[in-house]
Design a protein around this motif. Structure first.
Motif, short mmCIF file in Angstrom:
data_model
loop_
_atom_site.label_atom_id
_atom_site.label_comp_id
_atom_site.label_asym_id
_atom_site.label_seq_id
_atom_site.Cartn_x
_atom_site.Cartn_y
_atom_site.Cartn_z
N THR A 105 10.72 -12.29 -47.20
CA THR A 105 10.12 -11.29 -47.78
C THR A 105 11.19 -10.66 -48.28
O THR A 105 12.43 -10.26 -47.81
N VAL A 106 11.12 -10.27 -49.64
CA VAL A 106 12.05 -9.28 -50.42
C VAL A 106 11.47 -8.18 -50.92
O VAL A 106 10.29 -8.19 -51.67
N LYS A 107 11.77 -6.96 -50.41
CA LYS A 107 11.41 -5.65 -50.67
C LYS A 107 11.96 -4.62 -51.63
O LYS A 107 13.29 -4.44 -51.40
N GLY A 108 11.32 -4.42 -52.55
CA GLY A 108 12.15 -3.25 -53.48
C GLY A 108 13.42 -3.57 -53.95
O GLY A 108 13.60 -4.50 -54.63
N SER A 109 14.07 -2.60 -53.90
CA SER A 109 15.70 -2.56 -54.23
C SER A 109 16.41 -3.70 -53.52
O SER A 109 17.68 -3.75 -53.61
N GLU A 110 15.76 -4.48 -52.47
CA GLU A 110 16.20 -5.74 -51.96
C GLU A 110 16.60 -6.81 -52.95
O GLU A 110 17.60 -7.58 -52.81
N HIS A 111 15.96 -6.71 -54.07
CA HIS A 111 16.01 -7.51 -55.30
C HIS A 111 17.28 -7.15 -55.89
O HIS A 111 17.51 -6.20 -56.14
N PHE A 112 17.89 -8.25 -56.31
CA PHE A 112 19.27 -8.04 -57.06
C PHE A 112 19.11 -7.15 -58.40
O PHE A 112 19.99 -6.33 -58.70
N SER A 113 18.25 -7.61 -59.07
CA SER A 113 17.89 -7.10 -60.49
C SER A 113 16.79 -6.11 -60.52
O SER A 113 15.97 -6.17 -59.97
N VAL A 114 17.40 -4.86 -61.32
CA VAL A 114 16.49 -3.75 -61.11
C VAL A 114 14.91 -4.07 -61.89
O VAL A 114 14.08 -3.28 -61.35
N ALA A 115 14.78 -5.23 -62.44
CA ALA A 115 13.66 -5.42 -63.23
C ALA A 115 12.48 -5.55 -61.92
O ALA A 115 11.13 -5.37 -62.20
N SER A 116 12.99 -6.15 -60.73
CA SER A 116 12.00 -6.39 -59.82
C SER A 116 11.99 -5.37 -58.45
O SER A 116 11.24 -5.74 -57.53
N HIS A 117 12.84 -4.34 -58.88
CA HIS A 117 12.77 -3.25 -57.86
C HIS A 117 11.39 -2.53 -57.33
O HIS A 117 11.14 -2.17 -56.40
N GLN A 118 10.37 -2.70 -58.25
CA GLN A 118 9.04 -2.21 -57.89
C GLN A 118 7.96 -3.15 -57.45
O GLN A 118 6.85 -2.92 -57.32
N TRP A 119 8.67 -4.33 -56.90
CA TRP A 119 7.68 -5.27 -56.42
C TRP A 119 8.12 -5.66 -54.87
O TRP A 119 9.37 -5.27 -54.61
N ILE A 120 7.25 -6.02 -54.13
CA ILE A 120 7.47 -6.58 -52.94
C ILE A 120 6.91 -8.04 -52.74
O ILE A 120 5.65 -8.44 -53.11
N CYS A 121 7.78 -9.00 -52.27
CA CYS A 121 7.40 -10.44 -52.32
C CYS A 121 7.67 -11.20 -51.08
O CYS A 121 8.40 -10.80 -50.64
#
Length: 598
Positions: free
Chosen positions: A144-160
């Motif tokens: 699971t990758v949450k918010g700002s755990e994503h490396f790129s800012v475009a995905s910071h608004q998502w939890i996957c």
């Protein structure tokens, strides 16, 4: 956004600006991925999907992954129904990270389009930075990758949450559930995704078996020349009685001069190529007087133990009849393999063999899984309806593993099916006649369940006509060298097992039976591909077991936490809690006692 998000954002800001990362404040897998993205030159202020397939290339990729799409569709719809209220998207990708299917609520899909997170895009670490799909592909495990755990800012608004899908150890796709962080999916989203991926894997295995059985329909062809039937892996699964080529031989091992003609065979259900018919030159016919007598076809290892060969001899006798068989044995002893062998040696061999693990299907879903349903029967149902396992097994054999796990109501329904030989799908009004042989199995003792009132006595006597006890690996230790030899041959592992290592294998308890033995052999092959150590291999054998125990403990903690939360939300009312958990009250009471919550 939860309270830990500002902390992660602070860690992310410092890393992208200064290259400094406090590893104690972020998970190891995320830290590892961030460093990788930095080395690959991924833009942390970007992350929008740029690599999108053309319509033509997407169509080609969909065609190449048709089996994955077909097998997943039913489960993806169930997963979306479960998470729909969280405004989630459910996505399926191939092994290279190309999104094959994406569906969800309209506003969520529209929001995802702003970063090109859509069908046809390639979503890997190298292209869009740390993300659940791409990272799961690289590490080959769920994450699971949450918010700002994503490396790129475009995905910071998502939890996957994503989980790989495998077939025979090979990555074939990834299943993912993605939600906006403010509408976060259930806290156990990853567990649901992992369970669904596992169900797809089991469905894949079953489909391959069904396709091999479909190939066997060609056995009755009135062919003058000797011929073979070869599966998708170019492995001989049948040779005509006029030819003595051994079953299990690979096509490349045959002399090409023997092959007269190759005919591709497509499934009558979906046009997929499922194998090849190989016609041989008649000059190579064997003298039929020299043919050995018919043998019991068993795709496992018989070995030399009297305990196991007694079972094989019993199975050989009952296979010729239409009697219901019940197989009792510990987990990992090969109950499904024996059931399949009984089917292959019966007069139903040309019909389907359909396996159902009753213990792996939630009680709320098992009725639709077995009986099927008509179009529009209930919310979340497949628009085309679903042909249940009972109907799928018509003309063949239905194998019900862990039969002891089905509810009392399902026991009644199954008894009625066995008595009347007809079913009515959910939402249907016309009964459908079926002709099936039922083989059941369990690791527990059904007679004890009958005494406790947990299993219906009338159903017990209906299914336990011919009982077979499958001995544990501890009871057939002399077969271990043969099981090791078969594994090495199948995995092309050319290695010699020293006497002390073989002795050590024989002396193990093998609580997981043959499955545990195969797991140990696989670990040994990874660690020692060329030469086994001259000393003990005990550490290799215990490490995996300890990890499994830890994983089981973690899953129990998750389940306990889920039950406690549901009880609190329902003010301790057991009936309401059971309904919220979609669980029979009897099952909930059992779990409450198990976790000492009563």
């Amino acid at each position: 956004m939860n309270t830990t998000e500002p902390l992660r954002l602070e860690v992310w800001n410092r890393f992208v600006r200064e290259g400094v990362l406090d590893s104690s404040r972020i998970r190891e897998r995320i830290s590892e991925s961030w460093h990788l993205c930095q080395r690959k030159g991924v833009n942390p202020y970007g992350g929008k999907g740029e690599h999108v397939l053309t319509e033509e290339n997407l169509e080609t990729r969909l065609t190449n992954n048709k089996l994955l799409m077909d097998l997943s569709s039913h489960y993806l719809e169930k997963l979306y129904t479960f998470f729909g209220n969280a405004r989630s998207m459910v996505l399926l990708t191939d092994a290279e990270g190309y999104v094959l299917k994406a569906f969800g609520q309209k506003d969520t899909l529209q929001r995802a389009l702003t970063i090109n997170f859509k069908k046809g895009v390639r979503w890997t670490e190298e292209l869009v930075g740390t993300n659940a799909i791409g990272t799961a592909i690289r590490i080959n495990e769920p994450i699971t990758v949450k918010g700002s755990e994503h490396f790129s800012v475009a995905s910071h608004q998502w939890i996957c949450s994503a989980s790989p899908i495998h077939y025979e150890g090979k990555l074939v796709g990834v299943l993912d559930v993605t939600s906006p962080v403010e509408h976060s999916a259930h806290e156990h989203a990853l567990a649901a995704v992992v369970s669904t991926a596992f169900a797809i894997e089991k469905e894949w295995q079953l489909r391959i078996k069904e396709e091999e059985l479909e190939l066997l329909r060609y056995v009755n062809d009135a062919e003058k020349e000797p011929f073979l039937l070869v599966n998708q892996k170019n492995k001989v699964i049948w040779s005509s009685s006029k030819d003595c080529i051994q079953k299990g031989v690979f096509l490349e091992e045959l002399s090409q001069t023997r092959i007269k003609q190759k005919i591709q065979i497509r499934s009558i259900y979906n046009e997929r190529i499922i194998g090849t018919k190989i016609i041989l030159e008649s000059a190579y016919k064997k003298n039929q007087t020299n043919l050995p007598p018919p043998v019991f076809v068993f795709n496992g290892v018989k070995g030399i133990s009297s305990s196991f060969n007694t079972v094989i001899n019993q199975a050989k006798k009952v296979a010729k009849t239409n009697a219901s068989v019940h197989i009792h044995g510990e987990t990992g002893t090969g109950k499904e393999l024996l059931a399949h062998a009984i089917h292959l040696n019966s007069n139903r061999a040309h019909g389907p063999f359909v396996a159902v693990n009753c213990g792996a299907i939630p009680s709320s879903l098992i009725e639709s899984e077995l009986f099927g349903y008509t179009s529009g029967s209930f919310t979340g149902a497949n628009r085309k309806g679903f042909r249940g396992k009972l109907a799928q097994a018509d003309g063949g054999t239905l194998f019900l593993d862990e039969i002891g796990d089905i509810s009392h109501s399902m026991q009644v329904a199954l008894l009625r099916v066995l008595q009347e030989k007809e079913i009515t799908p959910i939402g249907g009004d016309k009964p459908i006649s079926i002709d099936i042989r039922v083989i059941t199995a369990t690791h527990c003792r059904l007679e004890e369940m009958v005494e406790r009132g947990a299993f219906r006595e009338d159903l017990y006597y209906r299914i336990v006509v011919f009982p077979l006890y499958l001995p544990s690996l501890r009871e057939r230790g002399e077969d271990i060298p043969y099981l090791v030899e078969e594994y090495c041959s199948r995995m092309n592992w050319k290695i010699r097992f020293p006497p002390n290592i073989m002795k050590e294998l024989k002396e193990q308890e093998w609580k997981g039976n043959i499955r545990e033995l195969h797991n140990v052999l696989q670990r040994l092959q990874i660690l020692y591909p060329d030469q086994l150590p001259s000393t003990s291999i005990q550490s290799c054998m215990t490490t995996g077991t300890e990890r499994i125990q830890k994983e089981e403990s973690y899953m129990k903690q998750l389940e306990k936490h889920k039950i406690v939360g549901a009880l609190e939300e329902n003010s301790g009312n057991v009936s309401s809690t059971a309904k919220a958990l979609n669980m029979p009250r009897s099952t909930l009471y059992r779990k409450l006692k198990k976790y000492k919550l009563l």
